[in-house]
Write a protein that holds these residues in place. Structure first.
Motif, PDB file in Angstrom:
ATOM      1  N   ALA A  55       0.816  -1.228  -0.023  1.00  0.00           N
ATOM      2  CA  ALA A  55       0.029  -0.005  -0.093  1.00  0.00           C
ATOM      3  C   ALA A  55       0.932   1.253   0.073  1.00  0.00           C
ATOM      4  N   VAL A  56       0.241   2.311  -0.329  1.00  0.00           N
ATOM      5  CA  VAL A  56       1.018   3.536  -0.433  1.00  0.00           C
ATOM      6  C   VAL A  56       0.343   4.581   0.964  1.00  0.00           C
ATOM      7  N   TYR A  57       1.354   4.903   1.601  1.00  0.00           N
ATOM      8  CA  TYR A  57       1.176   5.928   2.800  1.00  0.00           C
ATOM      9  C   TYR A  57       1.699   7.220   2.635  1.00  0.00           C
ATOM     10  N   LEU A  58       1.189   8.029   3.541  1.00  0.00           N
ATOM     11  CA  LEU A  58       1.620   9.399   3.744  1.00  0.00           C
ATOM     12  C   LEU A  58       3.079   9.115   4.480  1.00  0.00           C
ATOM     13  N   LYS A  59       3.985   9.807   4.199  1.00  0.00           N
ATOM     14  CA  LYS A  59       5.364   9.652   5.135  1.00  0.00           C
ATOM     15  C   LYS A  59       4.986  10.453   6.372  1.00  0.00           C
ATOM     16  N   ASP A  60       4.460  11.753   6.275  1.00  0.00           N
ATOM     17  CA  ASP A  60       4.330  12.570   7.400  1.00  0.00           C
ATOM     18  C   ASP A  60       2.602  12.547   7.748  1.00  0.00           C
ATOM     19  N   THR A  61       2.131  11.751   8.439  1.00  0.00           N
ATOM     20  CA  THR A  61       0.586  11.405   8.693  1.00  0.00           C
ATOM     21  C   THR A  61       0.246  12.679   9.045  1.00  0.00           C
ATOM     22  N   GLU A  62       1.053  13.833   9.849  1.00  0.00           N
ATOM     23  CA  GLU A  62       0.329  15.071  10.185  1.00  0.00           C
ATOM     24  C   GLU A  62       0.756  16.454   9.488  1.00  0.00           C
ATOM     25  N   GLY A  63       1.317  16.182   8.232  1.00  0.00           N
ATOM     26  CA  GLY A  63       1.649  16.985   7.370  1.00  0.00           C
ATOM     27  C   GLY A  63       0.693  17.846   6.726  1.00  0.00           C
ATOM     28  N   GLU A  64       0.841  18.948   6.305  1.00  0.00           N
ATOM     29  CA  GLU A  64      -0.253  19.910   5.827  1.00  0.00           C
ATOM     30  C   GLU A  64       0.142  20.329   4.395  1.00  0.00           C
ATOM     31  N   GLN A  65       0.811  19.553   3.713  1.00  0.00           N
ATOM     32  CA  GLN A  65       1.214  19.785   2.369  1.00  0.00           C
ATOM     33  C   GLN A  65       0.084  20.063   1.391  1.00  0.00           C
ATOM     34  N   ALA A  66      -0.868  19.031   1.704  1.00  0.00           N
ATOM     35  CA  ALA A  66      -2.351  19.144   0.676  1.00  0.00           C
ATOM     36  C   ALA A  66      -2.843  20.554   0.993  1.00  0.00           C
ATOM     37  N   VAL A  67      -3.148  20.914   2.371  1.00  0.00           N
ATOM     38  CA  VAL A  67      -3.852  22.167   2.374  1.00  0.00           C
ATOM     39  C   VAL A  67      -2.693  23.326   1.925  1.00  0.00           C
ATOM     40  N   GLY A  68      -1.363  23.391   1.922  1.00  0.00           N
ATOM     41  CA  GLY A  68      -0.500  24.227   1.511  1.00  0.00           C
ATOM     42  C   GLY A  68      -0.537  24.110  -0.196  1.00  0.00           C
ATOM     43  N   ALA A  69      -1.036  23.228  -0.834  1.00  0.00           N
ATOM     44  CA  ALA A  69      -0.856  23.322  -2.335  1.00  0.00           C
ATOM     45  C   ALA A  69      -2.110  24.122  -2.445  1.00  0.00           C
ATOM     46  N   ASP A  70      -3.350  24.096  -1.876  1.00  0.00           N
ATOM     47  CA  ASP A  70      -4.498  24.875  -2.044  1.00  0.00           C
ATOM     48  C   ASP A  70      -4.186  26.313  -1.609  1.00  0.00           C
ATOM     49  N   LEU A  81      -5.892  20.023  -6.436  1.00  0.00           N
ATOM     50  CA  LEU A  81      -6.481  21.175  -5.690  1.00  0.00           C
ATOM     51  C   LEU A  81      -7.910  20.630  -4.980  1.00  0.00           C
ATOM     52  N   GLN A  82      -7.819  20.328  -3.855  1.00  0.00           N
ATOM     53  CA  GLN A  82      -8.914  19.914  -2.839  1.00  0.00           C
ATOM     54  C   GLN A  82     -10.134  21.016  -2.903  1.00  0.00           C
ATOM     55  N   ALA A  83      -9.959  22.271  -2.534  1.00  0.00           N
ATOM     56  CA  ALA A  83     -10.714  23.176  -2.448  1.00  0.00           C
ATOM     57  C   ALA A  83     -10.950  23.859  -3.852  1.00  0.00           C
ATOM     58  N   LYS A  84     -12.074  23.396  -4.561  1.00  0.00           N
ATOM     59  CA  LYS A  84     -12.474  23.917  -5.758  1.00  0.00           C
ATOM     60  C   LYS A  84     -12.925  25.430  -5.662  1.00  0.00           C
ATOM     61  N   GLY A  85     -13.282  25.879  -4.475  1.00  0.00           N
ATOM     62  CA  GLY A  85     -13.528  27.525  -4.381  1.00  0.00           C
ATOM     63  C   GLY A  85     -12.202  28.387  -4.635  1.00  0.00           C
ATOM     64  N   ALA A  86     -11.225  27.739  -4.453  1.00  0.00           N
ATOM     65  CA  ALA A  86      -9.961  28.354  -4.876  1.00  0.00           C
ATOM     66  C   ALA A  86      -9.847  28.752  -6.305  1.00  0.00           C
ATOM     67  N   LEU A  87     -10.609  28.292  -7.074  1.00  0.00           N
ATOM     68  CA  LEU A  87     -10.684  28.577  -8.398  1.00  0.00           C
ATOM     69  C   LEU A  87     -11.372  29.892  -8.623  1.00  0.00           C
TER      70      LEU A  87
END
Length: 191
Positions: free
Chosen positions: A53-68, A144-150
């Motif tokens: 399986a594929v896992y997050l290396k840092d489970t508490e990372g905020e990179q996904a929110v940072g991309a948005d 882009l998780q938050a589509k409102g960012a568009l």
């Protein structure tokens, strides 16, 4: 009262439509710049595979929110720049220009989002994990998780254009504005 000559040119619907369409096209093309900046500046999501399986290396990372957040901040900055440039080029304004700018900004945001995802790391996590090997860290896909960012770009562009038009836009002629502070007319004789 007939409109002023400079207003007649601005009110021509065909000209408004052409100007709006050209503005929309030029603004939308700037979406390529936003997409490339987002790809370059957005934080990467580190992933790791154990072979099953594929896992997050840092489970508490905020990179996904940072991309948005990176997308929103870049889009707002480009929106301010877009609003200022459109105002500077078309001081007389017009509804077509503003609608074209807003529509172009929405199209540019979608173009930037899709370009960043397309040029970013692959979305096929299983194949990518097999290619890099077990226990090797690799980057997850840009998303882009938050589509409102568009909507950040069009909002920034329209608000900037509105503020600049309010502060520096053309003013109405003095005689076309009724004066409410004028003294009342003198009474009629014999009344």
């Amino acid at each position: 009262m007939p409109p002023f000559p400079e207003q007649e040119k601005r009110m021509d619907p065909v000209r408004e439509l052409k100007s709006g369409a050209l503005t929309a096209l030029l603004v939308a093309v700037a979406g390529v710049v936003l997409g490339l900046l987002w790809l370059w500046l957005a934080p990467r999501i580190p992933l790791v595979s154990d072979g099953k399986a594929v896992y997050l290396k840092d489970t508490e990372g905020e990179q996904a929110v940072g991309a948005d957040g990176t997308f929103v901040l870049l889009a707002l900055a480009i929106g301010v720049l877009t609003g200022a440039v459109v105002f500077w080029r078309h001081r007389r304004g017009g509804v077509g220009i503003v609608l074209g700018m807003a529509a172009g900004a929405v199209l540019g945001s979608v173009l930037a989002w899709r370009l960043g995802v397309w040029l970013g790391p692959t979305g096929d996590l299983i194949a990518h994990a097999r290619a890099v090997g077990v226990k090797t860290v690799f980057d997850g896909p840009l998303a882009l998780q938050a589509k409102g960012a568009l909507l950040a770009w069009p909002i920034g562009a329209v608000l900037t254009h509105l503020l600049l038009t309010t502060a520096f836009g053309p003013r109405d002629e003095e005689h076309s504005v009724p004066r409410w502070d004028a003294p009342p007319p003198p009474p009629l004789p014999g009344a």
